[in-house]
Design an enzyme around this catalytic site. Sequence first.
Site, PDB file in Angstrom:
ATOM      1  CD  GLU A   1      -2.644  -8.928   3.369  1.00 23.84           C
ATOM      2  OE1 GLU A   1      -2.312  -8.179   4.293  1.00 23.84           O
ATOM      3  OE2 GLU A   1      -2.682  -8.560   2.178  1.00 23.84           O
TER       4      GLU A   1
ATOM      5  CB  SER B   1      -0.922   0.007   1.218  1.00 23.58           C
ATOM      6  OG  SER B   1      -1.849  -1.055   1.161  1.00 23.58           O
TER       7      SER B   1
END
Length: 394
Positions: A248, A133
């Site tokens: 994830e 991110s």
Amino acid sequence: MTKLPEFDLDPAAKSFRQDVRQWLRENWVASRKAEHEKLPFKDRGFDRDFARALGAKGWIGAGWPKSEGGLALSPVEQLVLTEEMEYAQAPYGHIVASTMVAPALIKFGTAEQKAAYLPRIRSGEIAFALGYSEPEAGSDLASLKTRAVRENGGWRINGQKMWSTMADKADHLWLAARTDPDAKPQHAGISVFIIPMGTEGFTIRPSLAMYGKTFSELYFDDAWVPDSALVGEVNKGWAIITSALAAERVTIGGTVALLQRALDQLTNYVATAEVGGRSLRDDPVILDRLGGLAADIEAARQLALRNIRLAAMGRTPIHEASMAKVFVAELQGRLGEASLDILGSSGLLSEDAPNAPVGEMEQILRHTIMQILGGGASEIQRNIIATHGIGLPR
């Protein structure tokens, strides 16, 4: 403690559950420090001694193929291991390396990369953090701007990453960077690199999140890594990233055992508590709410089991992983809200407060923020479910 019924599994998985539970009693529960005794959502991080002990059992590579040094445990056995680890609040700092990085290396890595990293991941010697991110590329990861440019037999990297859990404790970063700024579509110009912590020009700035865990901002200022740091082909990193992201989301969806522990604690309190001379266990509204949460936890476990089975079949669970992630994140919010409704103002007490009836249940709600945003926001997950799962147009 009043507990939910255990998952009805085959005899081999039931036997394995008892083995894992006994091992955890001897290697974690009996020796863990007081700060780990409290409630599920402590910053459990990377405990190297525990990771080495887990590695010695072979359980870090539980789901890896035997050809790569793993145990090739069945999907049900993998779920059992995850559930027992989470329920015991054992350290999970190895999980990014074992469930995300290692499978990607097995599929996309060079022989040299596999030899360099897989044995050390499997033994619990090293941990990885994710560098995905960015300030303007969170759930929309394809728009990331961190650049990697070829230079002197390697890559010069500049940019910024955010919300990286475990980066302050890990040994390596699994980095997504743009290697072709003109690629169309955007995700066609992204590559994946392994960045050692301590690389010159790579800075880590840890912060404390509202949900009580540490996350880090990462800065790359002319950091340089050799060609051997590139995983897979140049500009072909999106397949690696989506595979790791699915893993994830499977991991996040599999944390339902933490919620089961919290519900068990709440149920145990309700079974014995009285308010105004009236037993809470006789309140039909409370019992109905607890029953609904118990049913949701069972549904979440089924979703987690399906994802593990799909992975074992060689399929990458994309929309299935998103379904589990969204469901568990919203279930966590419902559990937190129910806890505060049942406990009243005392449910706002921190776990250190002497009169806290159950523990830091309010932290469950704070931690929901990470569950909803981490690994891709729920809105993005619903888009994935709609397009990949149902076939709706983008």
